[in-house]
Structures are given as C-alpha cells and as structure tokens.
Design an enzyme around this catalytic site. Sequence first.
Site, PDB file in Angstrom:
ATOM      1  N   TYR A  51       0.354  26.557  46.197  1.00 53.49           N
ATOM      2  CA  TYR A  51      -0.808  27.024  46.947  1.00 53.49           C
ATOM      3  C   TYR A  51      -1.452  25.911  47.783  1.00 53.49           C
ATOM      4  CZ  TYR A  51      -0.626  31.261  44.064  1.00 53.49           C
ATOM      5  OH  TYR A  51      -0.230  32.415  43.443  1.00 53.49           O
TER       6      TYR A  51
ATOM      7  N   LYS B  69      10.580  26.944  36.061  1.00 54.23           N
ATOM      8  CA  LYS B  69      11.898  27.435  36.494  1.00 54.23           C
ATOM      9  C   LYS B  69      12.807  26.224  36.733  1.00 54.23           C
ATOM     10  CE  LYS B  69      13.017  31.133  38.017  1.00 54.23           C
ATOM     11  NZ  LYS B  69      13.983  32.097  37.423  1.00 54.23           N
TER      12      LYS B  69
ATOM     13  N   ASP C 142      10.353  33.519  34.327  1.00 52.06           N
ATOM     14  CA  ASP C 142      10.697  34.950  34.431  1.00 52.06           C
ATOM     15  C   ASP C 142      10.921  35.552  33.052  1.00 52.06           C
ATOM     16  OD1 ASP C 142      12.887  33.214  34.337  1.00 52.06           O
ATOM     17  OD2 ASP C 142      14.225  34.586  35.368  1.00 52.06           O
TER      18      ASP C 142
ATOM     19  N   ASP D 165      -0.834  32.123  37.765  1.00 47.64           N
ATOM     20  CA  ASP D 165      -1.548  33.208  38.437  1.00 47.64           C
ATOM     21  C   ASP D 165      -0.988  34.549  37.957  1.00 47.64           C
ATOM     22  OD1 ASP D 165      -3.124  34.544  40.198  1.00 47.64           O
ATOM     23  OD2 ASP D 165      -2.204  33.768  42.023  1.00 47.64           O
TER      24      ASP D 165
ATOM     25  N   ASP E 159      -2.361  37.224  34.670  1.00 46.68           N
ATOM     26  CA  ASP E 159      -2.706  38.619  34.966  1.00 46.68           C
ATOM     27  C   ASP E 159      -1.910  39.582  34.087  1.00 46.68           C
ATOM     28  OD1 ASP E 159      -4.642  38.032  36.750  1.00 46.68           O
ATOM     29  OD2 ASP E 159      -3.639  38.831  38.517  1.00 46.68           O
TER      30      ASP E 159
END
Length: 368
Positions: free
Chosen positions: A140, A191, A224, A248, A252
């Site tokens: 970001y 990852k 993942d 992020d 959620d």
Amino acid sequence: MENILILPGDGIGPEVMGEVRRVIDWFGTQRGFDVSLDEDLVGGCAYDAHGAAISDAAMEKAMAADAVLLGAVGGPKWDNVAYAARPEAGLLRLRADLELFANLRPAICFSALADASSLKRDLVEGLDIMIVRELTGGVYFGEPRGITDLGNGQRRGVNTQVYETYEIERIARVAGDIAMKRDRRLASAEKRNVMESGLLWNEEVTRIVSAEFPDLALEHVLADNCAMQLVRNPKQYDVLVTDNLFGDILSDVAAMLTGSLGMLPSASLGAPDAETGRARALYEPVHGSAPDIAGEGKANPIASIMSFAMALKYTFDRADDADLLERAVMHVLDAGFRTGDIMQPDMKAVGTSGMGDAVLAALNELGK
Ligand code: NAD
C-alpha cells in the site's frame, strides 16, 4: 495521571463514544483509574470546522496523549470533498504521524452470539484470535507506484510490495509480546513460495522469535492457506501476524466469523518509548460511521467499549480492569440485551444508551 484524547468523529461516532465516556468515568470512580479526558474533532466535522480532516491543534493533542480513542469518520455529506481533505485523511494522518505500525484486531466470538456467525456454532463458539497486521509498509506504500500510459493504447498499473528488516522485526516483536501474554502460540502468514518479500518476512520472523521469544511455538502458514484455515477451523490459531495486504484481508475474514461489525474493536500501536516503555496508541471500533442509523440512538456501542478495554490492557497495564470490562459485556449479552444489529428472537431490544446502562449495571454487579 493518565491522559486520553477522545475523537468521536462523525455519524454514530459521538453516540458510541458517549457510552465509552460513561464507562471511563466508572473506572475512575470505582477502580481508581486516574485519567484526564480531552476531546477534539476528526473527519467530516473537522473539515466543516477547520477545512481539514484533523487540525494541527488536535494532532498536537494526539501526539501528547497516552491513548487516543476514536469513534468513526465519514458520511455522504463529505463525498465530494477534495481527496486530501476527505474524512479518512484525518485517520491516515493520525496513523502516519503517530507512527502506528501495528494493527491489532481481536476476533472474539461470544457464546451468546455464535448463531450470528456465517459458520456453524461449534466452529466459532469460544473463538478468540488476535490478528496483528503490519500497517505502515508493504504494497500500500511501496514505490514505485502509479498508472502510466504506454502510448500504444495500453496503460500499466504498478504497486510495489516491499519490506525491510526493521519493519518485520518490530511487528514480530509486537506479535511475540502479545503471544507471550496469551497462549504462547504464534502463526505468521506470507507467500514465501512466490514472493521474495514473503521469504524475507518468514526468515526475519523466525530469527526474532528464536532469539527473543524462545518459549513461543511459531508456525508459518501460506496466506492463501491461512484464509482457508480461518473458515475451516479458526480456533486452531491464537495470535496471527501478517503483512499489510494479507492482514487487511485475513482480519476481515476473521471479523465475519464473529457475527457483527458493531462488536469488533481494534488497536493500532507504535514503537515503545525508550524511556517510559509506553507505545503511542489509537483505539477504535472496526465499523464506520453508519450514516443509515446515525442520530437515532440505535448504534451498538460495544465495539467502542471493547476498544477501551484494549486500551486498559495495552496502554494502561490494567489487565484486571480490561478483563472485568470484557466480562461485563459478556454478562450483558448472556442476559439478552441486544441492539438492532445483533437482535435475535426473544431478546431485550435496547438502543445505544440502553446498552451503556446495561454494561454499567454489569460492572456494578461484577466489580463489587
Ligand atoms: P459502516 O461500518 O459505517 O456500516 C455498515 C453497516 O453496519 C450499516 O448498515 C451500519 O448501520 C451497520 N453498523 C456499523 N456499525 C454499527 C454499530 N456500531 N451498531 C449498529 N450497526 C452498525 O460502513 P459503511 O456503510 O461502508 O460506511 C459508512 C461511512 O463510514 C463511509 O463514509 C465510510 O467511508 C466510513 N467508514 C469509516 C471507517 C472508520 O472511521 N474507521 C471505517 C469504515 C467505513
């Protein structure tokens, strides 16, 4: 004396923060929590008053406070405000200037609300995970970034995922400290199989944990796979540390396991001060300003009240008081008090102040 700055913000922010004030007062009179409270504007209301989403004067107060408690910002009234002055810019400035690099999002599923989860009760009942998300680095913020015109009718959008050692070290330390105060289990998600930044993350987290937290059980999980595990068997995790982008998303996912936005607190912490050991800190509910119910006295104040419980624990070192407040909230839910967002058949409907009354009554009962 401790020093708290309250920034109620917009929409339901002032309503829910009004109940937090009552709770703070209770801890002052009943438990000797010696605190001075100040209040200022952030978000759309600050724009209306000063033309900026947070004034320099309010920022100065935030820098000097032991903790900042924020309600929520934003609303349709400010949809067309210039980008730099939009309500969220106040939040971003607070995070940047206070150097809040660690975002703590607990996902707790209260037994009384387990049926509101999208997962089956037995998978989520008693769930208590802490997600520690890196907040100021990664894709970001990484450079280069932007959209360029390639001149052949094509455009290229670029963002850069970048982490340096110190950024991973400091978030690993925050997560390690928290895990040591909980179940001494830490999972780290990245990852590493397809990203060098993930490989570095993995190696640095391993190094910090083995050098500084030898008693922690550390597990690495691909981000993942972690998303899948969170909906398959979320209770396998205790503390989960991850980068800005994966955090992020994963926070959620974890939030949805618990049922309602109106229940979710969060904390954002900076580096501990070299002299006092205390970190700069901002506590806020995960939900937004809920313009659809603002001003109606319907908002659920529990996410904000639980955010104050986090402040008691992480800034003010009052773990017993935090525990008392969490038990009071549980007691209220077990007794059947519900705001509209968590309403179930045959429960007692209350509004914002009714929920505040119920929490104060539970504190009086449990805090004797
Ligand atoms: P929202 O969280 O404000 O509301 C989503 C839904 O949940 C609404 O139906 C709302 O009524 C309900 N809800 C949220 N909190 C509740 C509570 N405490 N009690 C009862 N019901 C609750 O998200 P949104 O509608 O996407 O955004 C509204 C505004 O808030 C936008 O301007 C957005 O930019 C802003 N926002 C701010 C923050 C923040 O301040 N941190 C976070 C998210 C959104």
